[in-house]
Design an enzyme around this catalytic site. Structure first.
Site, PDB file in Angstrom:
ATOM      1  N   GLU B  51      38.410 -46.598  59.359  1.00  0.00           N
ATOM      2  CA  GLU B  51      38.183 -47.227  60.664  1.00  0.00           C
ATOM      3  C   GLU B  51      36.700 -47.132  60.953  1.00  0.00           C
ATOM      4  O   GLU B  51      36.131 -46.040  60.943  1.00  0.00           O
ATOM      5  CB  GLU B  51      38.933 -46.466  61.757  1.00  0.00           C
ATOM      6  CG  GLU B  51      40.203 -47.145  62.217  1.00  0.00           C
ATOM      7  CD  GLU B  51      40.886 -46.338  63.317  1.00  0.00           C
ATOM      8  OE1 GLU B  51      42.084 -46.082  63.161  1.00  0.00           O
ATOM      9  OE2 GLU B  51      40.208 -45.953  64.280  1.00  0.00           O
ATOM     10  N   GLU B  62      36.333 -43.341  75.446  1.00  0.00           N
ATOM     11  CA  GLU B  62      35.879 -42.329  74.492  1.00  0.00           C
ATOM     12  C   GLU B  62      35.441 -41.054  75.199  1.00  0.00           C
ATOM     13  O   GLU B  62      34.834 -41.099  76.257  1.00  0.00           O
ATOM     14  CB  GLU B  62      34.688 -42.845  73.660  1.00  0.00           C
ATOM     15  CG  GLU B  62      34.848 -44.228  73.071  1.00  0.00           C
ATOM     16  CD  GLU B  62      36.023 -44.394  72.113  1.00  0.00           C
ATOM     17  OE1 GLU B  62      36.572 -43.378  71.639  1.00  0.00           O
ATOM     18  OE2 GLU B  62      36.399 -45.548  71.847  1.00  0.00           O
TER      19      GLU B  62
END
Lengths: 411, 277
Positions: B51, B62
């Site tokens: 990824e 995040e």
């Protein structure tokens, strides 16, 4: 939407019919949030629709707006400003006289009642100038709910009195140091808190921005400004104004004033964005005049961004306007041509701040002073027989240190 | 090639009776050249799927590790075009490892969905995860990706009930990413026992493999997740290795790849002694 920038749509017949079921104002708005938040955003939309239609909720809210907030706020004929500019009569909608000193409390009172109705037990908010943070801390104190306010570290520094006010009201202010450490970063951090504490937390957004239903809900709650203005204007002048104007950051005070006039095409709607050091520089906060459409904080709207789609920092003397986006309804009103968005620089706004103080005995918030900086132009354009209403969205006591600093004075 | 590469990898691992280890790294972190060295080294170190994050200035889902990784990458001038360059260079030496891009909507809006889908497929991208583009907003993007044969990989979360799951898995392919904790990346820890029934639920509803991520930091945790899921994703713990190596002036790629090795080994061993599923 398509990936291309949205094109101006056809003028709709009923401007008040938006957003649509998907939270869209034309191409703008939507719900661009992480999947964890999607069920909450849907719940919130349903809860707001039910509350809005519930006479008991409206009666409760109305009672608090009257007896706690101090509504209606006066509509005041600014005789000396009018004489100074020599154009249309200038009226000031005195939102700065509300409890806590700005229009922000209108929205907070509605949302805190909704949060309790939804069984939420913890409130979070973001703030720029601190006005929304203070208003949120106030209603949390009033109803006994714990409150965490995210505020950019830069803003904590330049809005110290408001930080202290929030602390006195029992709120925890968490300075945010990521990114540019201003309002957009505070909003990122509040979203991160929300996604982490979905089970009990209500995110009380202060502007008519963010994922649907926030732009609609905040507008509905701020529309009391425009509704009162309409009634007061009819009582005082027997007609609608020729133009209404307000400063625009995220745009909640402006959309609240504009919305009840959207279908009165004879009433010009004028927003004023913060031009910072000037529109010829890259230090401004004018999303419509200096940005292009994109996706941030849950909605598609005009944004300050670089050619790669990275969000750029906004710059304004006013912490409340220091945001790289704008509410999606404004983006749409701009594209369809129903509203006009002007700009005012830091310096022009400081001059307007001083002028309003000297001529009317009112210290305006430096945010509201951006609208004041353009009111002379608009008043002269409308002409002597005309009427202009300006939303004085907040009081300027919080800004005296900033203003003194820019005037080179120590206080 | 794209969807096929993901499907082939999961089929092969199923035959082996083990879960995939998915390594997340940020494009351009700490700089383009080092990021490419890490990227090229990932399959050899044991990553079954890669990824690759493309940096965004305002990554709202995040936690601090990946926020900082994005800041480092942006400071060194990484762009979405630069990210596709890295993918092209990766594909020069690796034609089999599925590569998924992960990031936020606005850089894609800026590029244009249709053009981006074509360019990403041409560079060798197999799938795309867009954190802030839920199913309600994703149809135009899904149309573009379908046309280019790139998988749109969706996120299911602890807040996804059975009704919502039907919406989430619509138009998804490749695999489903189960976010193991309500929260941002790299803060809370995933609990395999709590995650297991959700993995089964998502697997059943989607008919696709289920990868679990957002709270896996250690080999032990990766192994326990690998016992119940089809893949374990580690991201924050790897970008933290980048940060530490930079701070300590160590060899960044060696440090990251050594961490990948230990995690991959744990995932490979996770089901030894268990009946293959």
């Amino acid at each position: 939407m398509t990936a291309a920038p949205p094109s101006p749509g056809a003028r709709p017949n009923d401007y008040t019919a938006y957003p649509d079921a998907n939270g869209r104002f034309g191409d703008y708005g939507g719900r661009y949030v992480p999947e964890t938040l999607m069920p909450l955003v849907h719940d919130l939309g349903a809860a707001w629709a039910a509350a809005k239609a519930d006479p008991a909720f409206q009666a409760e809210l109305g009672g608090y707006l009257t007896h706690y907030v101090g509504r209606p706020s006066p509509l005041y004929f600014a005789e000396r400003l009018t004489a100074h500019y020599g154009g249309a009569k200038i009226y000031l909608k005195r939102e700065e006289l509300n409890h806590t000193g700005s229009h922000k409390i209108n929205n907070c009172m509605g949302q805190i009642l909704l949060a309790m109705r939804m069984g939420k037990t913890r409130i979070i908010a973001e703030t720029g100038a601190g006005q929304h943070g203070v208003a949120t801390a106030t209603v949390c104190a009033r109803f006994g709910l714990p409150c965490v306010v995210y505020m950019g570290a830069v803003d904590v520094e330049r809005q110290k009195p408001n930080v202290f006010r929030m602390n006195l009201l029992g709120a925890e202010v968490r300075p945010v140091t990521s990114g540019s450490a201003t309002l957009k970063d505070a909003m990122n951090e509040a979203l991160r808190d929300w996604v982490t504490n979905v089970h009990d937390t209500y995110y009380l957004i202060g502007s008519a921005a963010g994922p649907h239903p926030y732009p609609e809900m905040v507008r509905d709650l701020q529309a009391v400004i425009g509704r009162e203005t309409r009634e007061q204007m009819m009582a005082m002048e027997g007609r609608l104004p020729d133009a209404v104007m307000a400063c625009v950051g995220g745009g909640s005070n402006a959309i609240g004033l504009f919305h009840p006039f959207l279908n009165d095409e004879g009433v010009r709607l004028i927003g004023v964005e913060a031009a910072g050091d000037g529109m010829g520089t890259d230090r401004h906060a004018a999303a419509i005049n200096g940005g292009r459409p994109g996706v941030l904080h849950g909605n598609m709207t005009y944004l300050l961004q670089d050619k790669e789609g990275q969000i750029t920092e906004a710059h304004s003397i006013s912490a409340g306007l220091d945001y790289p986006g704008i509410g999606p309804e404004h983006a749409w009103l701009h594209d369809v041509g129903r509203a006009t968005y002007l700009t005012a620089t830091d310096i022009e706004s400081l001059d307007a701040f001083k002028l309003c103080a000297e001529l009317e005995g009112i210290l305006p918030a430096i945010e509201s002073a951006h609208a004041l900086a353009r009111v002379g132009d608009v008043a002269r354009e409308v002409g002597k027989d005309g009427i202009v209403v300006l939303n004085l969205s907040g009081r300027g006591d919080k800004d005296v240190a900033t203003v003194a600093n820019h005037l080179g004075m120590q206080i | 090639m794209s969807k096929a590469r993901i499907d082939a990898r999961f089929a092969a691992l199923k035959a082996e009776g083990r879960a995939a280890f998915i390594a997340y790294v940020m494009a351009g972190d700490p700089d383009a050249a080092t990021a490419l060295k890490i990227l090229k080294g990932l399959p050899g170190a044991g990553a079954d799927i890669v990824e690759l994050g493309f940096p965004f200035s305002d990554p709202m889902a995040e936690g601090p590790p990946i926020q900082r990784a994005a800041q480092r990458a942006l400071a060194k001038g990484m762009t979405l075009a630069g990210t596709l360059e890295l993918v092209r260079a990766f594909r020069e030496t690796d034609g089999a490892t599925p590569l998924i891009l992960m990031g936020y909507t606005n850089p894609l809006v800026t590029w244009g969905y249709a053009a981006f889908a074509r360019d990403a497929a041409a560079a060798g991208v197999d799938g795309l995860i867009v954190v802030d583009c839920p199913p309600e907003e994703a149809d135009p993007l899904a149309d573009a990706l379908d046309a280019a044969d790139v998988s749109l990989i969706r996120l299911a979360t602890p807040t996804t009930d059975d009704e919502r799951l039907k919406v989430v898995i619509r138009r998804t392919s490749g695999f489903v990413y189960y976010v193991s904790v309500a929260g941002v990346t790299g803060v809370k820890e995933a609990d395999a026992a709590a995650v297991a029934p959700h993995v089964e639920r998502v697997r059943k509803a989607s008919g696709l493999p289920v990868a679990v991520g957002f709270g896996i930091k250690t080999p032990e945790r990766a192994a326990s997740i690998a016992q119940v899921a089809d893949a374990a994703v580690v991201g924050s713990a790897l970008v933290d290795e980048v940060a530490e190596a930079v701070d300590l002036n160590e060899d960044v790629s060696a440090r990251v790849l050594s961490k990948v090795e230990s995690l991959a080994k744990a995932v490979r061993r996770a089901r030894q002694g268990l009946t293959a599923v």
